[in-house]
Design a protein around this motif. Sequence first.
Motif, PDB file in Angstrom:
ATOM      1  N   ASN A  96       0.898  -1.059  -0.100  1.00 24.71           N
ATOM      2  CA  ASN A  96       0.023  -0.221   0.080  1.00 24.71           C
ATOM      3  C   ASN A  96       0.912   1.172  -0.020  1.00 24.71           C
ATOM      4  N   TRP A  97       1.844   1.187   0.877  1.00 28.33           N
ATOM      5  CA  TRP A  97       2.673   2.315   1.021  1.00 28.33           C
ATOM      6  C   TRP A  97       3.428   2.689  -0.552  1.00 28.33           C
ATOM      7  N   ARG A  99       2.545   1.818  -3.307  1.00 28.84           N
ATOM      8  CA  ARG A  99       1.205   2.265  -4.381  1.00 28.84           C
ATOM      9  C   ARG A  99       1.279   3.546  -4.224  1.00 28.84           C
ATOM     10  N   GLU A 100       1.181   4.153  -2.913  1.00 26.93           N
ATOM     11  CA  GLU A 100       1.028   5.473  -2.513  1.00 26.93           C
ATOM     12  C   GLU A 100       2.197   6.469  -3.107  1.00 26.93           C
ATOM     13  N   GLN A 102       4.344   5.669  -5.459  1.00 23.37           N
ATOM     14  CA  GLN A 102       4.157   5.746  -6.840  1.00 23.37           C
ATOM     15  C   GLN A 102       3.306   6.583  -7.321  1.00 23.37           C
ATOM     16  N   ARG A 103       2.334   6.817  -6.733  1.00 22.58           N
ATOM     17  CA  ARG A 103       1.272   7.592  -7.134  1.00 22.58           C
ATOM     18  C   ARG A 103       1.430   9.254  -6.908  1.00 22.58           C
ATOM     19  N   GLN A 104       1.863   9.391  -5.612  1.00 22.57           N
ATOM     20  CA  GLN A 104       1.918  10.801  -5.042  1.00 22.57           C
ATOM     21  C   GLN A 104       3.291  11.116  -4.884  1.00 22.57           C
ATOM     22  N   PRO A 107       8.127  11.670  -8.871  1.00 20.83           N
ATOM     23  CA  PRO A 107       8.362  10.337  -9.626  1.00 20.83           C
ATOM     24  C   PRO A 107       9.688   9.751  -9.748  1.00 20.83           C
ATOM     25  N   GLU A 138       7.696  -4.169  -9.767  1.00 16.20           N
ATOM     26  CA  GLU A 138       7.607  -2.645  -9.484  1.00 16.20           C
ATOM     27  C   GLU A 138       8.535  -2.044  -9.630  1.00 16.20           C
TER      28      GLU A 138
END
Lengths: 205, 701
Positions: A96-97, A99-100, A102-104, A107, A138
């Motif tokens: 989860n971390w 993913r976060e 990578q999203r936020q 970059p 990932e």
Amino acid sequence: MSKQLQFKLVLLGESAVGKSSLVLRFVKDQFDDYRETAFLTQTVNLDDGTSVKFEIWDTAGQERYKSLAPMYYRNANCAVVVYDITQTASLEKARNWIRELQRQADPSIVIALCGNKLDLAARRQVTQEEAQKYAEEEGLMWAETSAKTGEGVSDIFTRIAKKLPTTAQPASRGGASRAGATAGRAGVDLNKQQRPSTSADQCNC
Amino acid sequence: MPPLVPQPLHTSSPDVLEDIASGGIEAEDSHTLEPTSAHADILNTFDPLAHHEEQSAREAWASAEGHPLPVPPKQDPAPRESGNPTSSSFPSFSSFARSFALPSLPNVSMSLVAGSRVRPQSLDTAMVVQTPVHPVSFAAQQDADIESRGSPKMDAATLPTQVVHSALRRNDPSQERPVGKDKDPQFDFQKFLDQMKTKSAEPVARYLRSFLSNFAKRTFTVTDQVKLINDFLNFISQKMREADVWKLASDSEFDNVMEGMEKLVMNRLYEYTFTPQIAHSNPPRPITTDDLERDRVLGQRIALFGWIEPSHLDVPTAEGSNGFLLFAQQELVKINHYKAPRDKLICILNCCKVIFGLIRHLNSEESADTFVPILIYVVLKANPEHLLSNVEFINRFRNPTKLQSEAGYYLSSLMGAVSFIETMDHTSLSGITQEEFEKNVEAAIQTLPSSRSQSPPLPSSSSSSGSSSPSVNPNLSAVNRPPANPIPVPSPAPSLRQSLHAGEEPATPLALPSIDARRLLQRTGDSLSKPLSAIGRIFSEALDGAEEAIVSQFTPPQTPATTLLKSSAQDPSVPQAPYKPWVRRNSPSPSPSVGRPSASAPHMPPDDTPQRHSTQAQTLALPQNSYSTSRTGTPTAGLDIPGLQAEIDAAHTRAADAARGTLIQIFPTVDQEVIEWVLEANEGDLGRSIEALLEIGGSGN
């Protein structure tokens, strides 16, 4: 003429996976006492003479403080996401971390996934294959570590240091310059350090 | 690896000793430039050298006048200026320099220079709030042991990375003291000001004055403000490097110099840049941010959570932890005492440092897992007025390079704590059901509005009643706008600063402290914080009065005194504008004369309780009067300096008592004799004493 670089490293992971201990081991080569704080620095000297200073920002791992994380990983150059190899659920949290991030996050952030408590491999719930496969998918760095024994700890930080851009400008001294004042705030600002070289390569202890 | 030495934050009070700049600014349009004889008296009373200095300063000036500024216009344009998008709307530095007119500057600047010399050291340092709970208690050691105190300091050379470690670590205290002085230069604002007065710094001072006066002439957006200030500081740093006085400074020394310059600039521009100050500005200036609204919302929200217990946030408790928590809250609340972003940031650092002291005291893991919940708890309980305005102010105007590292970490943590509070519900807390949560919030809502007009039934609600009244009514914003006041602020400065803009301010501030003291008293049983903060307030205010008095002669439009005189004499409607918020806030109160300053009858806060009133009124009567007097035309005469001195001495004594009491509270199991011994050994420094006692306690664990 050694280069001195400084990077912000954010430490993420569920409580009790040992992320604080991991950093303590890295910074002080200690495990069994509680003398860490939430903010530490450590310098890694690379073979090419570059010294990479990590500013390590610890985060609260409890679920309820999850929403605070963006305050910490903002402008981070790298992240170490820690899970506990004896707790499958902790890897889920780590995912989860990631993913976060990578999203936020920025970059260009370098993310390392770190399976801690290798000393408890007998109680392992997360296989190396599983974690490694995920990391490869990932594009993450991956390692297993033991904060308790120290195994793998400095290695992973060194690998991170090598992967970070070495093009960052060493601080333009001059003492007074506010180093890109307004600009410094927006981007990856930690590549510039303002400290005099005398203290720049000290670690924090 | 030599441990970094925690450098004391030797910050002279932000309000003090900045005449250089202000004097210059105001000189241009001031008509009361002559130093009064009263002035001279004060000077001579406190500084035998004052006269001499003034003499030589005048001579220096005279000779400087004879030789045009050594700064040719060509050099003037800042390098960054060309690319500066805002340059069109902002006079270039070279034009500053060219247009700089100093008709009467000699007089002013000289008297100011001398004036700043005047203040006795004890006065200067007394207001400095450092680690300790009570500013006063540490006045004496400001110079002696700055580095040993372990207070954070912010120079680049030693970002306070180590402060937490060394200051509160079991094995460090021994190392940190001796190393300090030689190694890293510490921030010394007084020294910087002195350097600014040297002849070689004169061009710098002129640029500064010019910048400040031009900045003050217009309204800029916040973004432009940030850019202008950054550009100016970048520009001036080069000019400063060229000045003889700083030519040979080491990088870290010069970094301190620039810290001083940032502090000086921001102190002088505070009323243009700190949103709550802008709100009270006279004449009114437009506010271009939503800071105040955010402050209001946050303050309200925090007020709804007054019932939260440490256990709700899994904050571990133990004997003495209340003392730490209170200590941390007080440090945080001091953020409103200071003007410079650097000092505000240090308050946050100090607060966090105390929290780590608590963590250590509790033998908990010193990680973010432990730290963050405690910080949230401290923010909830402290509910510092204008917290978001302060944080934004720091983010905007603090040297960005100083917002990294540890300082950045704690600032981010504070922002995280705020965001947690903003979204907190029952799932965010431990050991509480949804029903209980809602019931508590409901009860808080019921309590808060009523507490505004009367003696608040609950201590916690009283503290934040004004700002956080959850009732949603039309005049809510008016009511909440100055939560500044209702919210407990132990330090005097916020109100004083407001006093810069409104003539009746001296009265208003008195209210808060008393509320605060009572609240602290009730909540923690710390009976000591009450007299102490009162004292601190007293002479801080008197001091500010003194400073203002001096400055006020040259700043007619800004000082309450002048405003008053003007307004009553010429245009009664003028003062109304700045007072509006106050009037509205106080409208439900029985104090109708809000807008009418009165030296003899300081306004008591309408929502204060009687018993506290009397105490405060008595204690504050003297300084209050001199303060007011000083504002109404005889600035120096009304200031009872010898009395002030006595007050300071007394305050020191009481501070020592208070420190002892605080220690006893934090370490109830430690023998009193030991406490006194430790306190004495640490020269009264509470921070270090706590550290030392932790050592003792730690070995026992």
